[in-house]
Design an enzyme around this catalytic site. Structure first.
Site, PDB file in Angstrom:
ATOM      1  N   ARG A 197     -33.995  46.427 163.289  1.00  0.00           N
ATOM      2  CA  ARG A 197     -32.495  46.274 162.658  1.00  0.00           C
ATOM      3  C   ARG A 197     -32.488  47.249 161.636  1.00  0.00           C
ATOM      4  O   ARG A 197     -33.408  47.470 160.771  1.00  0.00           O
ATOM      5  CB  ARG A 197     -32.523  44.819 161.807  1.00  0.00           C
ATOM      6  CG  ARG A 197     -31.486  44.668 161.211  1.00  0.00           C
ATOM      7  CD  ARG A 197     -31.260  43.340 160.637  1.00  0.00           C
ATOM      8  NE  ARG A 197     -32.142  42.814 159.701  1.00  0.00           N
ATOM      9  CZ  ARG A 197     -32.203  43.056 158.406  1.00  0.00           C
ATOM     10  NH1 ARG A 197     -31.253  43.772 157.924  1.00  0.00           N
ATOM     11  NH2 ARG A 197     -33.181  42.779 157.469  1.00  0.00           N
TER      12      ARG A 197
ATOM     13  N   GLN B   3     -39.772  42.739 162.379  1.00  0.00           N
ATOM     14  CA  GLN B   3     -39.517  43.756 161.352  1.00  0.00           C
ATOM     15  C   GLN B   3     -40.379  43.814 160.226  1.00  0.00           C
ATOM     16  O   GLN B   3     -40.353  42.719 159.435  1.00  0.00           O
ATOM     17  CB  GLN B   3     -38.122  44.046 161.044  1.00  0.00           C
ATOM     18  CG  GLN B   3     -37.798  45.152 159.957  1.00  0.00           C
ATOM     19  CD  GLN B   3     -36.288  45.401 159.780  1.00  0.00           C
ATOM     20  OE1 GLN B   3     -35.666  44.562 159.206  1.00  0.00           O
ATOM     21  NE2 GLN B   3     -36.016  46.411 160.380  1.00  0.00           N
TER      22      GLN B   3
ATOM     23  N   GLU C 103     -34.616  48.096 149.595  1.00  0.00           N
ATOM     24  CA  GLU C 103     -34.260  49.387 150.453  1.00  0.00           C
ATOM     25  C   GLU C 103     -33.599  50.239 149.553  1.00  0.00           C
ATOM     26  O   GLU C 103     -33.429  51.354 149.234  1.00  0.00           O
ATOM     27  CB  GLU C 103     -33.791  49.508 151.679  1.00  0.00           C
ATOM     28  CG  GLU C 103     -33.910  50.532 152.487  1.00  0.00           C
ATOM     29  CD  GLU C 103     -33.636  50.422 153.941  1.00  0.00           C
ATOM     30  OE1 GLU C 103     -34.554  49.430 154.464  1.00  0.00           O
ATOM     31  OE2 GLU C 103     -32.900  50.931 154.660  1.00  0.00           O
TER      32      GLU C 103
ATOM     33  N   LEU D 277     -40.288  41.300 147.921  1.00  0.00           N
ATOM     34  CA  LEU D 277     -39.491  42.449 148.557  1.00  0.00           C
ATOM     35  C   LEU D 277     -39.060  43.180 147.476  1.00  0.00           C
ATOM     36  O   LEU D 277     -38.441  42.878 146.272  1.00  0.00           O
ATOM     37  CB  LEU D 277     -38.436  41.891 149.469  1.00  0.00           C
ATOM     38  CG  LEU D 277     -37.422  42.909 149.724  1.00  0.00           C
ATOM     39  CD1 LEU D 277     -37.825  43.886 150.942  1.00  0.00           C
ATOM     40  CD2 LEU D 277     -36.062  42.114 150.241  1.00  0.00           C
TER      41      LEU D 277
ATOM     42  N   HIS E  39     -40.737  45.076 156.760  1.00  0.00           N
ATOM     43  CA  HIS E  39     -40.032  46.254 155.667  1.00  0.00           C
ATOM     44  C   HIS E  39     -41.274  46.973 154.802  1.00  0.00           C
ATOM     45  O   HIS E  39     -42.234  46.397 154.697  1.00  0.00           O
ATOM     46  CB  HIS E  39     -39.519  45.136 154.505  1.00  0.00           C
ATOM     47  CG  HIS E  39     -38.580  45.737 153.891  1.00  0.00           C
ATOM     48  ND1 HIS E  39     -38.941  46.704 152.637  1.00  0.00           N
ATOM     49  CD2 HIS E  39     -37.122  45.794 153.506  1.00  0.00           C
ATOM     50  CE1 HIS E  39     -37.604  47.074 152.197  1.00  0.00           C
ATOM     51  NE2 HIS E  39     -36.720  46.526 152.787  1.00  0.00           N
TER      52      HIS E  39
ATOM     53  N   HIS F  96     -40.614  40.988 157.448  1.00  0.00           N
ATOM     54  CA  HIS F  96     -39.320  40.552 156.850  1.00  0.00           C
ATOM     55  C   HIS F  96     -38.361  39.929 157.760  1.00  0.00           C
ATOM     56  O   HIS F  96     -37.747  39.270 157.226  1.00  0.00           O
ATOM     57  CB  HIS F  96     -39.004  41.994 156.300  1.00  0.00           C
ATOM     58  CG  HIS F  96     -37.651  42.355 155.682  1.00  0.00           C
ATOM     59  ND1 HIS F  96     -37.466  41.266 154.480  1.00  0.00           N
ATOM     60  CD2 HIS F  96     -36.518  42.465 155.721  1.00  0.00           C
ATOM     61  CE1 HIS F  96     -36.194  41.448 153.885  1.00  0.00           C
ATOM     62  NE2 HIS F  96     -35.750  42.139 154.548  1.00  0.00           N
TER      63      HIS F  96
ATOM     64  N   PHE G 185     -28.242  53.337 152.572  1.00  0.00           N
ATOM     65  CA  PHE G 185     -29.745  52.637 152.958  1.00  0.00           C
ATOM     66  C   PHE G 185     -30.373  53.412 154.131  1.00  0.00           C
ATOM     67  O   PHE G 185     -29.814  54.370 154.655  1.00  0.00           O
ATOM     68  CB  PHE G 185     -29.204  51.206 153.454  1.00  0.00           C
ATOM     69  CG  PHE G 185     -29.607  50.035 152.764  1.00  0.00           C
ATOM     70  CD1 PHE G 185     -29.394  50.136 151.290  1.00  0.00           C
ATOM     71  CD2 PHE G 185     -30.395  49.087 153.272  1.00  0.00           C
ATOM     72  CE1 PHE G 185     -29.777  48.743 150.697  1.00  0.00           C
ATOM     73  CE2 PHE G 185     -30.674  47.755 152.471  1.00  0.00           C
ATOM     74  CZ  PHE G 185     -30.555  47.943 151.098  1.00  0.00           C
TER      75      PHE G 185
END
Ligand code: SF4
Ligand code: FES
Lengths: 244, 600
Positions: free
Chosen positions: B389, B231, B246, B243, B233, B354, B117
């Site tokens: 994060r 955050q 990732e 979404l 994304h 996100h 990731f």
């Protein structure tokens, strides 16, 4: 922009003696889903319209309803696939709580009855690491673990419509999922799901459940296979009592 | 008002709430747990997480790597004692889930498989194809069914926490199907109600993520910590905000601009080759990738879609077989909602709100400053996430701290005497009266949708990817006005049964309180760090701001913002380096004899 006629079933137990339909003229974007049109009504026309939804990406399982007579996830039912007149109703075969919201108690009890958790074949401590499970062993149950509990299969099931005791497609698929897991040893404890008369024997194998399932769980296959295995177990108990 | 007595009341039945409930049931079956949730557990937003959960398992990985990736990923605003505890417990928690039946993807030998990731040095993410959150949630929910001591209250909307004599003693909630108000009288309470992404217009978050639990804790005096850190994304579908994990990039997907150029190399993440490689380019951290989008947009390098500018996520080179095996959900989502099949076409994406790094202030035991009140999961701020994060830490976080919250709350419950103090019931009745009073509001033309849309638009304007004093001030002002306006939004649906109109008003009140903490915390942080980027203060300022912000409730007034120290154990703040720059620094450090990330 396309204008549709959204015909919505309305029912409020406090004021209505029976359900009725109400029609809204909704201007829709090209790429909208039916849920977007319903949200538009809630936001701009009638804030009392009642329905469940959350994820808007076909994974939380809360937005199932009948759209033009078919059980679908309204967040994945594209307006472009429907005529200008769209009728939405709560999921068939469940009692209506209010408008498009149905009472789920029966379904939740059936899920619980299927004992949907690992009953370990052999105890293993966390310190000993993971159970080994080959991709092939994973394959044996993976598909049946994809159920989002949307209950579309119950709305489509002719047997559940006739006999609400029938534990139904999703609960049987879940039973089968745990029975088939190489880590599990609880098949005997779940035997009641497949052997009782409200179980698998009720299924007439129309396959409607698998057709409407948005996650390709194929509950009909789980029921078929479960039925065969359950029959084998049943006969085994006569022929080879020591094998149990 | 109905009164239910329990030992521990839990608000929220997503990953963290379920993990907490199971921890209590396993450790002490004599404790009665009331698990209260506004939706059925399987609808909780944990379900939507796709990519996976981080835990060190590979021989070539190490706890130190996970520590360094997390701390530097969080731009040193993480509490390092919490991170240490977290990374150590992570593999155990993920193994526990495996024992409970989670269908993790496997290697040919049958071991749990991992994928890389963003921002991580070694592949560390446990995954169940691209439906990891879904499987984690259902595994926890299904496992929880076997425990008789867990009593579920599904579709109960919690509105208030009750504090009596300085100790948290209960929860008030509305039973949706009847409209009846319930008082859950308990010896300890856990809030595990998730984040508040819905304060923004464009978010991956489901409709339920309205920050109710955060707002409840805030209103009884628990500070909300680090709320300015939101955050984005980098890869959401334009329009819907759906979404794309990732994991797409973890498996090798690339990001290009309108000219087919891998623009991330222009933002300190290159060089582009060799690819794929960890902690570089597309596998940089989320804040950097989202910020790079903003710059590409300024330069006019985006493709345009019906829903504004986008860049392209290209996965074609992965091939159909790999996409079907590793990213089937992504293929389905992009094909149906965007009309782009990633096997054959690049998919337009843009940054989308996100996750909230901030939340209810807790210590490493998931305890808040109010005795008897615990918090875990996205609603809490421990903090292991700091200013940004790291992808795939949040699913693990809800396990580690969900369990800790459960064990802590159980311990408290054992110490508190039976019986309900009189004040608890009085407070319950006051809360009930306030809820019922909402039905009496006159219609003066305000609506949930009207106030909500003004709020979300203003949050994007003032508290988006890049922030300025002026824009934030405008948002501060507007949110203040909206808090006055929301008090005039009527509940038009007068029925008791499943009143989502009433719930909409209550959720909106919560969202406005949360919005206010976000923008007020942001405007006084005069630096750029992690996800908080200011055009008027472009540098990180450790001297003044290596601190957690704390927003404290002051009723109708704006929150008070104060600060507390960050816990640093072994990693001194350094520059965050990715790609070639990080490799060069690591090489230099190695030659100089010290570890990566400048850890002492
Ligand atoms: S089996 Fe399919 S249709 Fe039935 S509840 Fe599960 S996901 Fe829905
Ligand atoms: S809203 Fe979650 S499945 Fe449709």
């Amino acid at each position: 922009m396309r204008e549709i006629q959204l015909e919505v079933l309305r029912y409020s137990p406090e004021t209505d003696s029976e359900p009725r339909f109400e029609t809204f003229q909704v201007p829709c974007q090209e790429d909208w889903v039916v849920l977007d049109a319903i949200n538009h009504v809630k936001d701009h026309m009638d804030s009392s319209l009642t329905y469940r939804w959350s994820c808007h990406m076909a994974v939380c399982g809360s937005c199932g309803m009948m759209v033009n007579g078919e059980p679908v996830l309204s967040c994945k039912a594209f307006i472009r696939d429907y005529p200008d007149k769209i009728r939405v109703e709560p999921l068939a075969n469940f009692p209506i709580e209010k408008d498009l919201v149905v009472v789920m108690d029966d379904f939740m009890e059936k899920l619980k009855a299927s004992k949907p958790y690992i009953i370990p074949k052999e105890e293993k401590s966390i310190d000993d690491g993971e159970y080994l499970q080959t991709p092939l062993q994973l394959e044996a149950f993976k598909q049946y673990s994809m159920c989002i509990n949307c209950m579309l299969c119950y709305a489509a099931c002719p047997q559940y419509a006739l006999a609400p005791e029938f534990v139904g497609p999703a609960a049987l698929a879940l039973t089968y999922r745990y029975n088939k897991d190489s880590r599990d040893g609880g098949k005997a404890e779940r035997a009641h799901m497949f052997s009782k008369s409200e179980g698998v024997w009720e299924c007439s194998f129309v396959g409607a459940c698998s057709e409407v399932c948005p996650k390709h769980v194929d509950p009909a296959a789980a029921i078929q296979l479960g039925k065969v295995e359950s029959a084998v177990d049943y006969f085994k108990s006569f022929l080879m009592p020591w094998s149990r | 008002m109905e009164i239910v007595s329990a030992d521990v009341a839990i608000v929220g039945a997503g990953g963290a709430g379920l993990r907490a409930a199971i921890a209590i049931a396993q450790s002490d079956p004599s404790l009665k747990v009331a698990l209260i949730s506004k939706v059925y557990p399987m609808r909780s937003h944990t379900v939507a997480a796709e990519g996976g959960a981080a835990g060190v398992i590979r021989a070539e990985d190490s706890l130190e790597h996970h520590f360094n990736d997390t701390v530097s990923g969080g731009d040193w605003l993480t509490d390092q004692d919490a991170v240490e505890l977290f990374i150590e417990d992570a593999p155990r928690q993920l193994t526990q889930l495996e024992h409970w039946g989670c269908p993790w993807s496997r290697t040919p030998e049958g071991r749990v498989n991992t994928r890389p990731f963003g921002g991580m040095k070694i592949e560390r993410t446990w995954f169940a194809a691209d439906k990891s959150g879904f499987h984690i949630l259902h595994t926890l929910f299904q496992t929880s069914i076997q425990f008789e001591s867990i009593e579920r209250y599904d579709e109960f909307y919690a509105t208030d926490l009750i504090v009596e004599d300085g100790h948290c003693r209960g929860v008030v909630a509305i039973e949706m199907r009847s409209g009846r108000v319930f008082l859950f009288h308990a010896k300890s309470v856990i809030v595990a109600s998730g984040g508040a992404g819905r304060i923004f217009p464009f978010t991956t978050n489901g409709a339920i993520k309205t920050g109710d639990g955060m707002a409840m804790a805030y209103r009884i005096g628990v500070p909300l910590k680090d709320m300015e850190f939101v955050q984005y994304h980098p890869t959401g579908l334009p329009g819907t905000g759906i979404l794309l994990t990732e994991g797409c990039r973890g498996e090798g997907g690339i990001m290009v601009n309108k000219d087919g150029y891998r623009y991330l190399q222009d933002y300190g993440l290159g060089p582009p080759d060799p690819w794929p490689r960890k902690k570089a380019m597309e596998l940089g951290p989320r804040d950097r990738l989202s910020q790079a989008f903003w710059h590409e947009q300024q330069k006019g390098n985006c493709v345009s879609t019906t829903y504004g500018d986008a860049v392209l996520l290209d996965m074609r080179h992965l091939g159909e077989k790999k996409i079907n095996e590793r990213l089937p959900f992504v293929r389905d989502l992009a094909s149906s909602y965007m009309g782009k099949d990633p096997v054959h076409e690049p998919v337009p994406v843009r940054p989308v709100v996100h996750y909230m790094m901030g939340g209810i202030h807790t210590n490493i035991d998931a305890a808040t400053p109010i005795p008897g009140l615990f918090a875990a999961g996205e609603c809490a701020c421990v903090s292991i996430n700091g200013a940004n994060r790291l992808g795939s830490n949040s699913l693990t976080e809800l396990l580690v701290f969900g369990q800790r919250a459960g064990l802590g709350a159980a311990e408290v419950a054992r110490q508190v005497a039976d019986g309900m103090p009189a004040g608890v019931e009085t407070q319950g009745r006051e809360a009930e009266a306030r809820i019922l009073g909402l039905f009496d509001r006159e219609d003066v033309g305000e609506s949930v949708a009207g106030v909500r849309n003004a709020m979300t638009a203003s949050m994007e304007e003032g508290a988006g990817i890049y922030r300025t004093e002026e824009a934030m001030q405008a948002t501060c002002d507007l949110i203040g006005q909206l808090r006055e306006r929301v008090a005039k939004v009527p509940v038009k649906d007068k029925s008791k049964v499943f009143n989502t109109d009433l719930m909409g008003v209550l959720e909106l009140e919560a969202m406005l309180d949360i919005s206010q903490t976000v923008v007020h915390s942001a405007i006084v942080r005069k630096e750029s760090r992690g996800s908080h980027q200011r055009l008027d203060f472009e540098k990180r300022d450790d001297e003044a701001f290596l601190k957690h912000s704390l927003a404290t409730y002051r009723g109708a007034d704006v929150p008070e913002i104060s600060y507390c120290d960050v816990v640093i154990t072994k990693s001194q703040p350094a520059e965050r380096l990715y790609g070639g720059a990080a490799e060069a620094a690591a090489k230099e450090a190695k030659e100089g004899g010290s570890g990566e990330g400048k850890a002492a």
